[in-house]
Every structure is written in C-alpha cells, then in structure tokens.
Scaffold this motif. Structure first.
Motif, mmCIF file in Angstrom:
data_model
loop_
_atom_site.group_PDB
_atom_site.id
_atom_site.type_symbol
_atom_site.label_atom_id
_atom_site.label_comp_id
_atom_site.label_asym_id
_atom_site.label_seq_id
_atom_site.Cartn_x
_atom_site.Cartn_y
_atom_site.Cartn_z
ATOM 1 N N ASN A 86 0.646 -0.915 -0.024
ATOM 2 C CA ASN A 86 -0.269 -0.286 0.300
ATOM 3 C C ASN A 86 0.955 1.115 -0.067
ATOM 4 O O ASN A 86 1.029 1.915 -0.931
ATOM 5 C CB ASN A 86 -1.268 -0.118 1.117
ATOM 6 C CG ASN A 86 -2.254 -0.708 1.019
ATOM 7 O OD1 ASN A 86 -2.609 -1.351 0.065
ATOM 8 N ND2 ASN A 86 -3.041 -1.135 2.052
ATOM 9 N N LEU A 131 2.426 1.843 -3.367
ATOM 10 C CA LEU A 131 1.053 2.443 -4.125
ATOM 11 C C LEU A 131 1.400 3.872 -4.163
ATOM 12 O O LEU A 131 1.241 4.132 -5.055
ATOM 13 C CB LEU A 131 0.201 1.551 -5.225
ATOM 14 C CG LEU A 131 -0.751 1.628 -5.197
ATOM 15 C CD1 LEU A 131 -0.349 1.901 -6.348
ATOM 16 C CD2 LEU A 131 -2.037 1.023 -5.358
ATOM 17 N N LYS A 163 2.199 6.567 -6.742
ATOM 18 C CA LYS A 163 1.335 8.104 -7.323
ATOM 19 C C LYS A 163 0.939 8.610 -7.672
ATOM 20 O O LYS A 163 1.580 9.158 -7.819
ATOM 21 C CB LYS A 163 -0.254 7.270 -6.312
ATOM 22 C CG LYS A 163 -1.170 5.714 -7.154
ATOM 23 C CD LYS A 163 -2.236 6.007 -5.869
ATOM 24 C CE LYS A 163 -3.144 4.842 -6.752
ATOM 25 N NZ LYS A 163 -4.320 4.183 -5.707
ATOM 26 N N LYS A 196 3.155 0.962 -11.107
ATOM 27 C CA LYS A 196 1.942 1.045 -10.407
ATOM 28 C C LYS A 196 1.020 0.339 -11.240
ATOM 29 O O LYS A 196 0.011 -0.129 -10.178
ATOM 30 C CB LYS A 196 1.690 2.753 -10.886
ATOM 31 C CG LYS A 196 0.604 3.121 -9.783
ATOM 32 C CD LYS A 196 0.244 4.828 -10.407
ATOM 33 C CE LYS A 196 -0.309 4.849 -11.880
ATOM 34 N NZ LYS A 196 -0.860 6.664 -11.971
ATOM 35 N N LEU A 253 0.728 -2.447 -8.919
ATOM 36 C CA LEU A 253 0.896 -2.990 -7.692
ATOM 37 C C LEU A 253 -1.044 -2.614 -7.203
ATOM 38 O O LEU A 253 -1.119 -3.367 -6.475
ATOM 39 C CB LEU A 253 1.538 -1.622 -6.607
ATOM 40 C CG LEU A 253 3.326 -1.874 -7.318
ATOM 41 C CD1 LEU A 253 3.801 -1.035 -6.716
ATOM 42 C CD2 LEU A 253 3.608 -2.596 -5.730
ATOM 43 N N GLN A 254 -1.427 -1.572 -8.172
ATOM 44 C CA GLN A 254 -2.562 -1.133 -7.775
ATOM 45 C C GLN A 254 -3.249 -2.912 -7.756
ATOM 46 O O GLN A 254 -4.627 -2.940 -7.345
ATOM 47 C CB GLN A 254 -2.682 -0.815 -8.817
ATOM 48 C CG GLN A 254 -2.701 0.774 -8.788
ATOM 49 C CD GLN A 254 -3.282 2.033 -10.143
ATOM 50 O OE1 GLN A 254 -2.798 1.311 -11.546
ATOM 51 N NE2 GLN A 254 -3.923 2.764 -9.569
ATOM 52 N N GLN A 263 -3.079 -4.651 -4.855
ATOM 53 C CA GLN A 263 -4.153 -3.649 -3.810
ATOM 54 C C GLN A 263 -5.362 -4.085 -4.217
ATOM 55 O O GLN A 263 -5.971 -4.697 -2.979
ATOM 56 C CB GLN A 263 -3.759 -2.363 -4.275
ATOM 57 C CG GLN A 263 -4.755 -2.129 -2.657
ATOM 58 C CD GLN A 263 -4.859 -0.636 -3.066
ATOM 59 O OE1 GLN A 263 -4.877 0.143 -4.271
ATOM 60 N NE2 GLN A 263 -4.066 0.523 -2.358
#
Length: 295
Positions: free
Chosen positions: A235, A238, A242, A262, A265-266, A269
């Motif tokens: 988290n 990420l 961002k 990114k 990683l999203q 998540q």
C-alpha cells in the motif's frame, strides 16, 4: 541532550523512537492510534495526548506519517502541531509526501519562525531497527548540520538534496526505481517458475549476474519462501508511485515503466495484498502462472 518529539509510531516510527531512547534522548511521542504508544512508553518515552503537546515539549519534532491527508490533519487540525509551535523549534518530517505539501508546510512554518527539514528515509524496517537509515534532506543545510546528533542516532548516511521539497522529490524518484525493480524481479521469477527452473539456483544467478539488485538481495528469498511479512507495505509503495506519477505529470515527463509498475501494484492491492510487504505483488503473478513461485 535535546528533547525530541516524535509523531507516528508505525513500522518505521516505533523502532526509530527506540533508537533515540537508547542514545539517551528524552522522547515525547504521539500517535493517532493511542494503543501504539505503549511499546514506546515501556521503553521510557513520555506519551502526549495531542500533536500540539508533543511539539510544545520538544526542541526537535520528528514526524513520519502515512500520507498527505493524515499529515495535514496532524499539522493543521485542532490541537495539531501548529497549535504547539514555539521559538527555537525545528521540525524534521521523515514521511514520504507530495512536494506540494512539503513546500506548503515549509512556507507556513517559516512564517512562524520554525525551521523545517523534509527528510524522508530509505532502509525499510530493518534500517529503522538497526539505526542504519539513509536520509535525503531538503531545507537549509545549516539546520541539517545543527541536528546531526539526532540524524546520527537514527541512520548512517545523510544526503543533502537542496531547498525544501528536494528531499521529497529525491524520495519519489528513488521509490520509482524501487517499485519498478521489485515488479521486474517478480516478473523474472515468474518466467523461471513457469518453466520449472530451480528457484534458489535462479536467485543465485540473479544475484551473481547483471540482473543483481537491492530488490533481489532484500526480496528474492522472501518471494521464494512466500514470506510477505511487512518490511514496507505494498500500500505504501503504491502511494509513493502515485505521488511520483502525479509529480511527473506536472513535469510533463513520460514515465512508462513507472505506470506499468504502478498498475501491477494496484492489481496486488485490489486482490487484497496491500497490508503485506510490497513483494506480495508476486501473488498477482502466481495467479497467472498457476503455482507459487517457490514451488
């Protein structure tokens, strides 16, 4: 010895407080979740009821808070840090924040004659525990030098980056590389695992060859052994990616690898791995290859 205030007792903050106490500093702590102060209290810290109270008790106030929104609340909210400012106070913020917020904080604190350094860290939890953090520091260099005793209680390398905001930008650029390298490591592991290569031998190849990296050193064994205990969460990585994406958009700088990492990683998540170590992005790849990377 200086009186130190410390706000934010998460994965990094709690061991940093322990190091300050072990070096003989008097430390007053505050955390939004009050139960997280008990470990520091047991080590000898004084617990403040508000950020303002922590600031009032301090010569140097250190904050390390999860994101921009929480930081704004702690600084500008009711009984926040701004309510406890006093002459000769220096604030060192070790969070990873947007450069825009860092510059606003530095401007608003300067108006109150308070010195401010943005000094994010790298080294993850092991560095915080062992007192081997690396600081990248923005602000007045003379203020940094004035408080080297505090920095040296927490880390082993201190890099001056320039005016306020420079530390923040350096951290975002650094973590862009960290995020990309970790996703690249997992992707290479996935190819090897899908082909049923012996993974420990493959890891040795990576570490011995041109693909060697800090990511491989720190995360390779964790991925193979499916140990996603949190050293730096997915988290938080990420969040940093961002912020970096936002910054590079403002710079009109194309960053295709940043955007690809990114997105991965999203995905991690979204699949529920955010509170685990950032290396848990491997779980997203494991769903594609149909097996654990270490099996």
């Amino acid at each position: 010895m200086k009186n130190i205030g410390f706000i934010g007792l998460g994965t990094m903050g709690a061991p940093m407080v322990a190091n300050l106490l072990s070096k003989g500093f008097a430390v007053t702590v505050y955390n939004r979740t009050a139960s997280k102060t008990e470990e520091s209290r047991a080590l000898g810290a004084t617990v403040a009821n508000t950020p303002a109270e922590a600031a009032q008790a301090s010569d140097v106030l250190i904050s390390i808070i999860s994101n921009d929104q929480a930081t704004e609340e702690v600084y500008y909210g009711e009984n926040g840090i701004f309510a406890g400012l006093h002459a000769n106070l220096t604030i060192i913020d070790c969070s990873t924040l947007s450069p825009a917020l860092v510059k606003r904080l530095s401007k608003d604190l300067a108006a109150q004659s308070v010195s401010f350094l943005d000094a994010p860290v790298t080294g993850s939890k092991p560095g915080a525990v062992n007192g081997t953090l690396l600081f990248m520091i923005g602000g007045e260099e003379s203020v940094m030098q004035q408080h080297m005793d505090v920095f040296e209680a927490l880390g082993t390398k201190f890099l001056y980056m320039g005016e306020n905001g420079s530390g923040s930008i350096a951290k975002l650029a650094h973590n862009t590389i960290v995020g990309i390298n970790n996703v690249a490591l997992v992707e290479g592991f996935s190819i090897a695992a899908k082909a049923n290569l012996p993974m420990y031998n493959f890891m040795e190849l990576i570490q011995s060859g041109s693909a060697g990296s800090k990511a491989a050193e720190l995360k390779g064994r964790k991925i193979i052994e499916h140990d996603f205990s949190n050293q730096f969460s997915l988290n938080l990585m990420l969040k940093d990616m961002k912020l970096s994406s936002q910054l590079t958009d403002e710079m009109q700088l194309p960053t295709p690898m940043l955007e690809a990492a990114k997105s991965m990683l999203q995905m991690g998540q979204t699949q529920g791995f955010g509170e685990e170590d950032l290396s848990a992005v491997a779980k997203a790849y494991e769903q594609w290859i149909g097996k654990r990377i270490g099996d």
